[in-house]
Design a protein around this motif. Sequence first.
Motif, PDB file in Angstrom:
ATOM      1  N   THR A 232      -2.049   9.569   8.508  1.00 49.78           N
ATOM      2  CA  THR A 232      -2.760  10.313   7.216  1.00 49.78           C
ATOM      3  C   THR A 232      -2.727   9.803   5.933  1.00 49.78           C
ATOM      4  N   GLY A 233      -2.426   8.410   5.737  1.00 52.49           N
ATOM      5  CA  GLY A 233      -2.183   8.098   4.780  1.00 52.49           C
ATOM      6  C   GLY A 233      -3.437   7.193   4.222  1.00 52.49           C
ATOM      7  N   ASP A 234      -3.383   6.349   2.938  1.00 51.28           N
ATOM      8  CA  ASP A 234      -4.501   5.795   2.372  1.00 51.28           C
ATOM      9  C   ASP A 234      -4.770   4.379   3.107  1.00 51.28           C
TER      10      ASP A 234
ATOM     11  N   ASP B  86      -4.027  -1.426   3.749  1.00 44.27           N
ATOM     12  CA  ASP B  86      -4.407  -2.748   4.038  1.00 44.27           C
ATOM     13  C   ASP B  86      -3.947  -3.833   2.889  1.00 44.27           C
ATOM     14  N   LYS B  87      -3.929  -3.037   1.603  1.00 45.80           N
ATOM     15  CA  LYS B  87      -3.306  -4.029   0.312  1.00 45.80           C
ATOM     16  C   LYS B  87      -1.840  -4.331   0.910  1.00 45.80           C
ATOM     17  N   GLN B  88      -0.952  -3.476   1.273  1.00 48.68           N
ATOM     18  CA  GLN B  88       0.415  -3.810   1.728  1.00 48.68           C
ATOM     19  C   GLN B  88       0.493  -4.368   2.730  1.00 48.68           C
ATOM     20  N   VAL B  89      -0.353  -4.523   3.850  1.00 45.63           N
ATOM     21  CA  VAL B  89      -0.309  -5.510   4.983  1.00 45.63           C
ATOM     22  C   VAL B  89      -0.515  -7.003   4.508  1.00 45.63           C
ATOM     23  N   LYS B  90      -1.509  -7.139   3.611  1.00 46.24           N
ATOM     24  CA  LYS B  90      -1.799  -8.506   3.091  1.00 46.24           C
ATOM     25  C   LYS B  90      -0.723  -8.974   2.354  1.00 46.24           C
ATOM     26  N   ALA B  91      -0.097  -8.142   1.469  1.00 45.88           N
ATOM     27  CA  ALA B  91       1.023  -8.606   0.584  1.00 45.88           C
ATOM     28  C   ALA B  91       2.162  -9.014   1.393  1.00 45.88           C
ATOM     29  N   ILE B  92       2.292  -8.419   2.470  1.00 47.52           N
ATOM     30  CA  ILE B  92       3.679  -8.619   3.486  1.00 47.52           C
ATOM     31  C   ILE B  92       3.349  -9.829   4.159  1.00 47.52           C
TER      32      ILE B  92
END
Length: 65
Positions: A16-18, A23-29
Amino acid sequence: MSDKDPVDPAEVPVFTGDLVELDKQVKAISSGGAAVFSAKAGDVHSSSRPASAGAICDGAKGGAF
């Protein structure tokens, strides 16, 4: 749950998130993985040092860790 039992739809979690933020966090990690993989012994912080044998054994009363 075994592979023979059907999946109960009520037990399937729903995101239910954004999705844009996810996607931004996955790319950063994922971009940091190559740096960790290619790290060499000299890259480790210079203040890191191995613990002495006494420090390791002091916490092991009765011979168990």
